[in-house]
Design a protein around this motif. Structure first.
Motif, PDB file in Angstrom:
ATOM      1  N   SER A  59    -108.738 -48.534  59.213  1.00  0.00           N
ATOM      2  CA  SER A  59    -109.941 -47.735  58.439  1.00  0.00           C
ATOM      3  C   SER A  59    -111.270 -48.087  58.747  1.00  0.00           C
ATOM      4  O   SER A  59    -112.340 -47.267  58.585  1.00  0.00           O
ATOM      5  CB  SER A  59    -109.767 -47.969  56.974  1.00  0.00           C
ATOM      6  OG  SER A  59    -108.423 -47.462  56.541  1.00  0.00           O
ATOM      7  N   SER A 118    -115.837 -42.069  70.403  1.00  0.00           N
ATOM      8  CA  SER A 118    -114.761 -41.055  69.865  1.00  0.00           C
ATOM      9  C   SER A 118    -114.016 -41.542  68.661  1.00  0.00           C
ATOM     10  O   SER A 118    -113.335 -40.842  68.140  1.00  0.00           O
ATOM     11  CB  SER A 118    -113.795 -41.106  71.099  1.00  0.00           C
ATOM     12  OG  SER A 118    -112.863 -42.409  71.318  1.00  0.00           O
ATOM     13  N   ILE A 119    -114.111 -42.764  68.198  1.00  0.00           N
ATOM     14  CA  ILE A 119    -113.163 -43.495  67.191  1.00  0.00           C
ATOM     15  C   ILE A 119    -114.480 -43.661  65.860  1.00  0.00           C
ATOM     16  O   ILE A 119    -113.965 -43.661  65.000  1.00  0.00           O
ATOM     17  CB  ILE A 119    -112.484 -44.495  67.475  1.00  0.00           C
ATOM     18  CG1 ILE A 119    -113.234 -45.559  67.888  1.00  0.00           C
ATOM     19  CG2 ILE A 119    -111.378 -44.240  68.632  1.00  0.00           C
ATOM     20  CD1 ILE A 119    -112.509 -46.892  68.089  1.00  0.00           C
ATOM     21  N   THR A 156    -116.892 -46.927  59.617  1.00  0.00           N
ATOM     22  CA  THR A 156    -115.444 -46.409  59.273  1.00  0.00           C
ATOM     23  C   THR A 156    -115.067 -45.734  60.661  1.00  0.00           C
ATOM     24  O   THR A 156    -115.759 -45.420  61.621  1.00  0.00           O
ATOM     25  CB  THR A 156    -115.685 -45.023  58.504  1.00  0.00           C
ATOM     26  OG1 THR A 156    -116.517 -44.157  59.303  1.00  0.00           O
ATOM     27  CG2 THR A 156    -116.271 -45.493  57.323  1.00  0.00           C
ATOM     28  N   VAL A 157    -113.722 -45.801  60.909  1.00  0.00           N
ATOM     29  CA  VAL A 157    -113.089 -45.360  62.202  1.00  0.00           C
ATOM     30  C   VAL A 157    -111.789 -44.457  62.033  1.00  0.00           C
ATOM     31  O   VAL A 157    -111.168 -44.440  60.616  1.00  0.00           O
ATOM     32  CB  VAL A 157    -112.712 -46.709  63.029  1.00  0.00           C
ATOM     33  CG1 VAL A 157    -113.856 -47.485  63.648  1.00  0.00           C
ATOM     34  CG2 VAL A 157    -111.627 -47.489  62.303  1.00  0.00           C
ATOM     35  N   ARG A 158    -111.574 -43.823  63.024  1.00  0.00           N
ATOM     36  CA  ARG A 158    -110.280 -42.701  63.077  1.00  0.00           C
ATOM     37  C   ARG A 158    -109.454 -43.384  64.237  1.00  0.00           C
ATOM     38  O   ARG A 158    -109.843 -43.074  65.371  1.00  0.00           O
ATOM     39  CB  ARG A 158    -110.464 -41.560  63.319  1.00  0.00           C
ATOM     40  CG  ARG A 158    -111.687 -40.905  62.215  1.00  0.00           C
ATOM     41  CD  ARG A 158    -111.835 -39.554  62.324  1.00  0.00           C
ATOM     42  NE  ARG A 158    -112.651 -39.536  63.643  1.00  0.00           N
ATOM     43  CZ  ARG A 158    -114.151 -39.523  63.572  1.00  0.00           C
ATOM     44  NH1 ARG A 158    -114.547 -39.894  62.502  1.00  0.00           N
ATOM     45  NH2 ARG A 158    -114.541 -39.661  64.682  1.00  0.00           N
ATOM     46  N   TYR A 159    -108.639 -44.447  63.902  1.00  0.00           N
ATOM     47  CA  TYR A 159    -107.746 -45.124  65.163  1.00  0.00           C
ATOM     48  C   TYR A 159    -106.784 -45.946  64.491  1.00  0.00           C
ATOM     49  O   TYR A 159    -106.524 -46.877  63.828  1.00  0.00           O
ATOM     50  CB  TYR A 159    -108.710 -45.930  65.869  1.00  0.00           C
ATOM     51  CG  TYR A 159    -108.083 -46.610  67.037  1.00  0.00           C
ATOM     52  CD1 TYR A 159    -107.864 -45.997  68.105  1.00  0.00           C
ATOM     53  CD2 TYR A 159    -108.126 -47.967  67.086  1.00  0.00           C
ATOM     54  CE1 TYR A 159    -107.158 -46.597  69.225  1.00  0.00           C
ATOM     55  CE2 TYR A 159    -107.267 -48.669  68.070  1.00  0.00           C
ATOM     56  CZ  TYR A 159    -107.048 -47.987  69.220  1.00  0.00           C
ATOM     57  OH  TYR A 159    -106.341 -48.623  70.312  1.00  0.00           O
ATOM     58  N   GLY A 216    -116.833 -43.458  63.015  1.00  0.00           N
ATOM     59  CA  GLY A 216    -117.229 -42.408  62.014  1.00  0.00           C
ATOM     60  C   GLY A 216    -118.885 -42.815  61.284  1.00  0.00           C
ATOM     61  O   GLY A 216    -119.748 -42.163  62.216  1.00  0.00           O
ATOM     62  N   GLU A 235    -103.812 -47.295  62.487  1.00  0.00           N
ATOM     63  CA  GLU A 235    -104.074 -47.735  60.950  1.00  0.00           C
ATOM     64  C   GLU A 235    -105.377 -48.163  60.554  1.00  0.00           C
ATOM     65  O   GLU A 235    -105.176 -48.620  59.361  1.00  0.00           O
ATOM     66  CB  GLU A 235    -102.508 -48.666  60.729  1.00  0.00           C
ATOM     67  CG  GLU A 235    -101.377 -48.204  61.111  1.00  0.00           C
ATOM     68  CD  GLU A 235    -100.391 -49.511  60.923  1.00  0.00           C
ATOM     69  OE1 GLU A 235    -100.715 -50.333  60.257  1.00  0.00           O
ATOM     70  OE2 GLU A 235     -99.151 -48.989  61.339  1.00  0.00           O
TER      71      GLU A 235
END
Lengths: 88, 168
Positions: A36, A67-68, A29-32, A70, A34
């Motif tokens: 997911s 940093s991106i 999972t990522v936070r970057y 999860g 659009e």
């Protein structure tokens, strides 16, 4: 650790799902933007995926993924064919 | 006769791979050792995966080192009379992975571990035969157990049904 079934990411190819299930490709999972998810192949190629598992055009040049990223994504697939794969 | 016990042996797992399955091999080995009484402080892990902690932390493994430490000679492990090194991940004619850690570098590092009297090197990667012609006799003696010679490990093709699509 996030568990998904293959049907939850219909945009990802059958081969890629098989390789993730086999532990050859890695998925996170990522936070970057659009994206997911992040898919990393056994050769280190990186692909950002949307929530359906479809590949996004965006790239990410920073080699530091901390940093991106999860969690690790575990694909739960009860079909046994992946168990026979052992490459390299 | 030399006895391997939970108290006289240092266990080292090394792997060159970006694939989760090779980290899970280490998890299996780690958990098996702990289940028979090996202290986690006697188990050392060296990998070059870009995100190893994310894969290993959920299994209670937090002490993870970089494979580069062995290459540059800064890797330090607990001194013990026996050292058992399990090599996983990928191998090539040039060494581990794509060849950035050669067989002689690994052997030189194992022999440099303080107080070592015997080293057992278990090779599970492709092209383990590159270790065949290295000096195993000089002190400390080394025992090599290899799953392959100068060839890939068992390789069964991915089913044709899964080959129709590209990787992504």
């Amino acid at each position: 650790m996030r568990k998904l079934t293959p049907s939850e990411i219909p945009g990802l190819s059958a081969k890629a799902k098989l390789l993730v299930t086999a532990g050859i490709y890695s998925m996170y999972t990522v936070r970057y933007g659009e994206a997911s998810f992040l898919l990393i192949t056994d050769k280190g190629q990186r692909y950002f995926l949307d929530a359906n598992g479809s590949v996004l055009p965006q790239g990410y040049s920073d080699p530091n993924l901390r940093s991106i990223v999860g969690e690790v994504v575990i694909l739960e697939d009860r079909t046994p064919e992946f168990a026979a794969i052992n490459i390299g | 006769m030399r006895q391997i016990s939970p108290h006289n042996t240092t266990w080292v797992f090394i792997s060159s791979s970006e694939e989760e399955r090779h980290l899970l091999d280490i998890v299996h080995g780690y958990q098996t050792l702990v289940s028979v009484g090996v202290d986690p402080s006697s188990i050392w892990i060296f990998v070059d995966h870009p995100l190893p902690d994310i894969h290993l932390n959920p299994y209670g493994i937090s002490r993870i080192n970089s494979l580069d430490d062995i290459q540059v000679g800064t890797a330090e492990v607990t001194a013990n009379e026996n050292v058992i090194l399990i090599v996983g991940g990928h191998g090539s004619h040039a060494g581990l992975g794509s060849g950035h850690l050669a067989a002689d570098q690994i052997i030189k590092w194992v022999r440099s571990i303080p107080d070592i009297e015997l080293g057992i090197i278990i090779l599970t990667q492709c092209y383990a035969g590159i270790f065949n012609f290295l000096d195993a006799v000089k002190f400390p003696q080394l025992v090599f157990i290899g799953a392959t010679n100068l060839n890939p490990s068992v390789s069964i093709p991915i089913p044709p049904s899964a080959r129709k699509d590209d990787a992504c």
